[in-house]
Design a protein around this motif. Structure first.
Motif, PDB file in Angstrom:
ATOM      1  N   HIS A   1       0.946  -1.189  -0.031  1.00 19.66           N
ATOM      2  CA  HIS A   1       0.058   0.083   0.005  1.00 19.66           C
ATOM      3  C   HIS A   1       0.765   1.225   0.162  1.00 19.66           C
ATOM      4  O   HIS A   1       1.520   1.127   0.817  1.00 19.66           O
ATOM      5  CB  HIS A   1      -0.900   0.101   1.407  1.00 19.66           C
ATOM      6  CG  HIS A   1      -1.870   0.977   1.527  1.00 19.66           C
ATOM      7  ND1 HIS A   1      -2.803   1.122   0.325  1.00 19.66           N
ATOM      8  CD2 HIS A   1      -2.060   2.032   2.383  1.00 19.66           C
ATOM      9  CE1 HIS A   1      -3.646   2.207   0.662  1.00 19.66           C
ATOM     10  NE2 HIS A   1      -3.311   2.682   1.921  1.00 19.66           N
ATOM     11  N   ARG A   2       0.736   2.068  -1.209  1.00 16.92           N
ATOM     12  CA  ARG A   2       1.670   3.268  -1.208  1.00 16.92           C
ATOM     13  C   ARG A   2       2.927   3.035  -1.093  1.00 16.92           C
ATOM     14  O   ARG A   2       3.743   3.799  -0.533  1.00 16.92           O
ATOM     15  CB  ARG A   2       1.041   4.493  -0.101  1.00 16.92           C
ATOM     16  CG  ARG A   2      -0.509   4.591  -0.301  1.00 16.92           C
ATOM     17  CD  ARG A   2      -0.573   5.621   0.995  1.00 16.92           C
ATOM     18  NE  ARG A   2      -2.101   6.139   0.778  1.00 16.92           N
ATOM     19  CZ  ARG A   2      -2.912   6.579   1.742  1.00 16.92           C
ATOM     20  NH1 ARG A   2      -2.562   6.812   2.932  1.00 16.92           N
ATOM     21  NH2 ARG A   2      -4.017   7.108   1.455  1.00 16.92           N
ATOM     22  N   GLY A   3       3.345   1.858  -1.691  1.00 15.72           N
ATOM     23  CA  GLY A   3       4.914   1.717  -1.689  1.00 15.72           C
ATOM     24  C   GLY A   3       5.405   0.809  -0.532  1.00 15.72           C
ATOM     25  O   GLY A   3       6.807   0.784  -0.382  1.00 15.72           O
ATOM     26  N   TYR A   4       4.572   0.468   0.359  1.00 16.53           N
ATOM     27  CA  TYR A   4       4.964  -0.116   1.789  1.00 16.53           C
ATOM     28  C   TYR A   4       4.269  -1.371   1.962  1.00 16.53           C
ATOM     29  O   TYR A   4       3.262  -1.632   1.663  1.00 16.53           O
ATOM     30  CB  TYR A   4       4.640   0.886   2.973  1.00 16.53           C
ATOM     31  CG  TYR A   4       5.723   1.738   2.790  1.00 16.53           C
ATOM     32  CD1 TYR A   4       6.883   1.832   3.817  1.00 16.53           C
ATOM     33  CD2 TYR A   4       5.425   3.354   2.377  1.00 16.53           C
ATOM     34  CE1 TYR A   4       7.868   3.035   3.650  1.00 16.53           C
ATOM     35  CE2 TYR A   4       6.361   4.186   2.579  1.00 16.53           C
ATOM     36  CZ  TYR A   4       7.437   4.170   3.093  1.00 16.53           C
ATOM     37  OH  TYR A   4       8.266   5.285   3.181  1.00 16.53           O
TER      38      TYR A   4
ATOM     39  N   ASP B   1      -6.106   5.372   4.730  1.00 12.86           N
ATOM     40  CA  ASP B   1      -5.317   5.863   5.628  1.00 12.86           C
ATOM     41  C   ASP B   1      -5.428   5.000   7.009  1.00 12.86           C
ATOM     42  O   ASP B   1      -5.029   5.209   8.015  1.00 12.86           O
ATOM     43  CB  ASP B   1      -5.614   7.281   6.301  1.00 12.86           C
ATOM     44  CG  ASP B   1      -4.833   8.377   5.280  1.00 12.86           C
ATOM     45  OD1 ASP B   1      -4.037   8.112   4.319  1.00 12.86           O
ATOM     46  OD2 ASP B   1      -5.438   9.520   5.135  1.00 12.86           O
ATOM     47  N   LEU B   2      -5.992   3.719   6.599  1.00 17.04           N
ATOM     48  CA  LEU B   2      -6.555   2.917   7.656  1.00 17.04           C
ATOM     49  C   LEU B   2      -5.634   1.466   7.549  1.00 17.04           C
ATOM     50  O   LEU B   2      -5.614   1.036   6.459  1.00 17.04           O
ATOM     51  CB  LEU B   2      -7.902   2.645   7.915  1.00 17.04           C
ATOM     52  CG  LEU B   2      -8.693   3.585   8.266  1.00 17.04           C
ATOM     53  CD1 LEU B   2     -10.183   3.493   8.476  1.00 17.04           C
ATOM     54  CD2 LEU B   2      -8.262   4.239   9.605  1.00 17.04           C
ATOM     55  N   LEU B   3      -5.098   0.873   8.641  1.00 23.03           N
ATOM     56  CA  LEU B   3      -4.654  -0.448   8.554  1.00 23.03           C
ATOM     57  C   LEU B   3      -5.309  -1.227   9.634  1.00 23.03           C
ATOM     58  O   LEU B   3      -5.201  -0.724  10.927  1.00 23.03           O
ATOM     59  CB  LEU B   3      -2.985  -0.452   8.988  1.00 23.03           C
ATOM     60  CG  LEU B   3      -2.459  -1.919   8.963  1.00 23.03           C
ATOM     61  CD1 LEU B   3      -2.290  -2.413   8.007  1.00 23.03           C
ATOM     62  CD2 LEU B   3      -0.917  -1.551   9.553  1.00 23.03           C
ATOM     63  N   LEU B   4      -5.931  -2.251   9.517  1.00 21.82           N
ATOM     64  CA  LEU B   4      -6.853  -3.216  10.560  1.00 21.82           C
ATOM     65  C   LEU B   4      -5.819  -4.173  10.621  1.00 21.82           C
ATOM     66  O   LEU B   4      -5.510  -4.951   9.749  1.00 21.82           O
ATOM     67  CB  LEU B   4      -8.084  -3.340   9.736  1.00 21.82           C
ATOM     68  CG  LEU B   4      -9.309  -2.278   9.929  1.00 21.82           C
ATOM     69  CD1 LEU B   4      -8.904  -1.118   9.186  1.00 21.82           C
ATOM     70  CD2 LEU B   4     -10.455  -2.989   9.405  1.00 21.82           C
TER      71      LEU B   4
ATOM     72  N   SER C   1      -1.326   7.366   7.748  1.00 25.75           N
ATOM     73  CA  SER C   1      -1.346   8.394   6.859  1.00 25.75           C
ATOM     74  C   SER C   1       0.243   8.664   6.470  1.00 25.75           C
ATOM     75  O   SER C   1       0.572   9.237   5.650  1.00 25.75           O
ATOM     76  CB  SER C   1      -1.994   9.692   7.342  1.00 25.75           C
ATOM     77  OG  SER C   1      -1.755  10.008   8.667  1.00 25.75           O
ATOM     78  N   GLN C   2       0.939   8.349   7.580  1.00 25.82           N
ATOM     79  CA  GLN C   2       2.394   8.173   7.391  1.00 25.82           C
ATOM     80  C   GLN C   2       2.768   6.692   7.481  1.00 25.82           C
ATOM     81  O   GLN C   2       2.681   6.039   8.563  1.00 25.82           O
ATOM     82  CB  GLN C   2       3.229   8.933   8.795  1.00 25.82           C
ATOM     83  CG  GLN C   2       4.541   9.222   8.472  1.00 25.82           C
ATOM     84  CD  GLN C   2       5.382   9.851   9.640  1.00 25.82           C
ATOM     85  OE1 GLN C   2       4.683  10.707  10.450  1.00 25.82           O
ATOM     86  NE2 GLN C   2       6.642   9.608   9.893  1.00 25.82           N
ATOM     87  N   PRO C   3       2.946   6.330   6.198  1.00 19.39           N
ATOM     88  CA  PRO C   3       3.186   4.880   5.916  1.00 19.39           C
ATOM     89  C   PRO C   3       3.999   4.140   6.774  1.00 19.39           C
ATOM     90  O   PRO C   3       3.592   2.847   7.167  1.00 19.39           O
ATOM     91  CB  PRO C   3       3.458   4.914   4.660  1.00 19.39           C
ATOM     92  CG  PRO C   3       3.038   6.056   3.948  1.00 19.39           C
ATOM     93  CD  PRO C   3       3.330   7.230   5.066  1.00 19.39           C
ATOM     94  N   ASP C   4       5.189   4.692   7.323  1.00 20.86           N
ATOM     95  CA  ASP C   4       5.940   3.926   8.086  1.00 20.86           C
ATOM     96  C   ASP C   4       5.999   4.202   9.461  1.00 20.86           C
ATOM     97  O   ASP C   4       7.073   3.986  10.375  1.00 20.86           O
ATOM     98  CB  ASP C   4       7.576   4.155   7.496  1.00 20.86           C
ATOM     99  CG  ASP C   4       7.891   5.652   7.479  1.00 20.86           C
ATOM    100  OD1 ASP C   4       6.993   6.756   7.831  1.00 20.86           O
ATOM    101  OD2 ASP C   4       9.038   5.977   7.289  1.00 20.86           O
ATOM    102  N   ALA C   5       5.018   4.806   9.864  1.00 15.25           N
ATOM    103  CA  ALA C   5       4.569   5.140  11.471  1.00 15.25           C
ATOM    104  C   ALA C   5       3.339   5.195  11.479  1.00 15.25           C
ATOM    105  O   ALA C   5       2.592   5.859  11.947  1.00 15.25           O
ATOM    106  CB  ALA C   5       4.998   6.718  11.611  1.00 15.25           C
ATOM    107  N   PRO C   6       2.787   3.742  11.679  1.00 15.59           N
ATOM    108  CA  PRO C   6       1.364   3.349  12.228  1.00 15.59           C
ATOM    109  C   PRO C   6       1.126   3.873  13.371  1.00 15.59           C
ATOM    110  O   PRO C   6       1.790   3.766  14.638  1.00 15.59           O
ATOM    111  CB  PRO C   6       1.557   1.996  12.287  1.00 15.59           C
ATOM    112  CG  PRO C   6       2.481   1.492  11.246  1.00 15.59           C
ATOM    113  CD  PRO C   6       3.463   2.521  11.494  1.00 15.59           C
TER     114      PRO C   6
END
Length: 414
Positions: free
Chosen positions: A34-37, A81-84, A130-135
């Motif tokens: 997702h978004r390169g991560y 912007d969500l990770l479940l 929303s900051q991909p590497d900082a959930p």
């Protein structure tokens, strides 16, 4: 100096272009790119890892989020912007599941017994990415019981999970209302007859069979559910609070069960249904990927099976040989109703053309190298590749996890 890639055992119309040990935690189950991560749930390391794959040939570890004690995060879903992330009892850390037959051949509730004193976290964790590497965790939906196994979430108000709640024999179907992602709520439930022990229901399936929802994939107002040895259900979920049965099909016996994934291809009225190989050396029988015609949802009909790998004696190779999972055509990823990607455990990653639905054809394969080290702590697990999950991004790059062997990044040449 470039690190040399592990040499695949076999490849046809695919080539390995990148590999990651996921920051020293090479055990992986479900992954989302997702978004390169890449977000990767772990089987042994608990928690989940983040890998920067913006340059697919040079993946870089970008973080790790620990799970609560006694808990695993094997499955997860990312959208916008969500990770479940699932929270459930780390079952493979429990000595009662050291022999994997115990996990796959009887109800998890039977093995665990009284689960009212939970020494783990059960429920759904929701992160802002929303900051991909900082959930950043924004909410948690607690559940009484073992917890959640898997999720389907592709944005919007609703998520769908399989959960083992107190009072049930095994995992059932739940709809989760995310109208406010900071306040998730259970909206609806559905289960197969015999699973609600607290209500006095009695299982009527044969001993040695496990009836449990692996997960459901949603298309429109229909949930396509895979119930391991309980087969396939189509549920009407127009009213998310009250799912109702459209049809139920089970081909175990005579086939070996393990129904894992049901992938709808709505524009073609087709459904790809995969039965998972769950025991070593095909002790649970040959498992297949089926193609169903679902023009009449009340009467799904199997019209074909996918050809199994033939180029080596994979049964003799050891560990699991047979299907495990499909690329699930998620919005924003590679979406096709004719090209299907699957993992085949010790036979790696496979691609199939189903342009002719009556004659699926394999069009590519890659079997990664054996894992460099074993993360799986269960006794007597062979050091053999077990390609687990597969995700194909919008550019057609394939990502695949393994229980021990890290992340393989693959280019399809078919």
């Amino acid at each position: 100096m470039a690190t040399e890639l592990p040499r695949p055992e076999y490849q046809r119309n695919m080539r390995l272009i990148g590999h990651s040990d996921q920051g020293g935690r090479p055990d992986g189950v479900q992954l989302m790119v997702h978004r390169g991560y890449a977000y990767i749930g772990h089987m042994v390391s608990q928690g989940f890892s983040i890998v920067d794959v913006r340059d697919a040939k040079k993946p870089k570890s970008a973080g790790y989020v620990a799970a609560p004690p006694g808990t695993w995060n094997v499955h997860l879903q990312a959208h916008d912007d969500l990770l479940l992330v699932i929270n459930a009892r780390d079952l493979f850390a429990d000595a009662r599941f050291a022999d994997e037959k115990v996990y796959y051949t009887k109800a998890v509730g039977d093995t665990l017994g009284d689960i009212s004193q939970q020494a783990w976290s059960a429920g759904l964790r929701i992160f802002d990415i929303s900051q991909p590497d900082a959930p950043r965790e924004i909410s948690f939906l607690p559940l009484n019981g073992v917890g959640i196994h898997r999720i389907w979430y592709v944005g919007g108000r609703w998520a769908y999970v399989s959960a083992l709640l107190e009072g049930f024999s095994d995992y059932i179907f739940l709809t989760i209302d995310l109208a406010d992602p900071r306040k998730p709520q259970v909206a609806g439930r559905w289960w197969l007859d015999g699973m609600n022990l607290a209500a006095g229901e009695k299982p009527d399936w044969p001993a040695g069979k496990r009836y449990a929802l692996h997960h459901a994939i949603i298309a429109g107002d229909t949930a396509y559910g895979s119930w391991r040895d309980g087969g396939l259900t189509l549920l009407d979920i127009k009213d998310r609070s009250q799912p109702t049965l459209i049809s139920h099909r089970n081909w175990s016996p005579p086939f070996g069960g393990g129904t894992h994934t049901a992938l709808p291809l709505p524009e073609r009225d087709l459904l790809v249904v995969l039965d998972e190989a769950v025991l070593d050396n095909q002790q649970d029988g040959e498992k297949l990927i089926w193609l169903f015609d679902i023009r009449e949802p009340s009467n799904p009909v199997s019209i074909a099976t996918f050809p199994p790998p033939q180029e080596a004696d994979y049964v003799a190779k050891g560990a699991h040989f047979g299907p495990h999972n499909l690329h699930e055509n998620r919005p924003g990823s590679f979406v096709s109703s004719t090209l299907i990607f699957a993992t085949y455990q010790n036979a790696g990653v496979r691609a199939y053309d189903i342009s002719n639905p009556y004659r699926p054809v394999e069009t590519g394969a890659l079997v990664p190298a054996a894992p460099a080290k074993m993360m799986d702590t269960r006794p007597d697990r062979p050091q053999v590749i077990q390609s687990c999950d597969v995700f194909v991004d919008a550019q057609g790059i394939i990502y695949s996890t393994d229980y021990n062997g890290g992340l393989s990044i693959i280019e399809y040449l078919g």
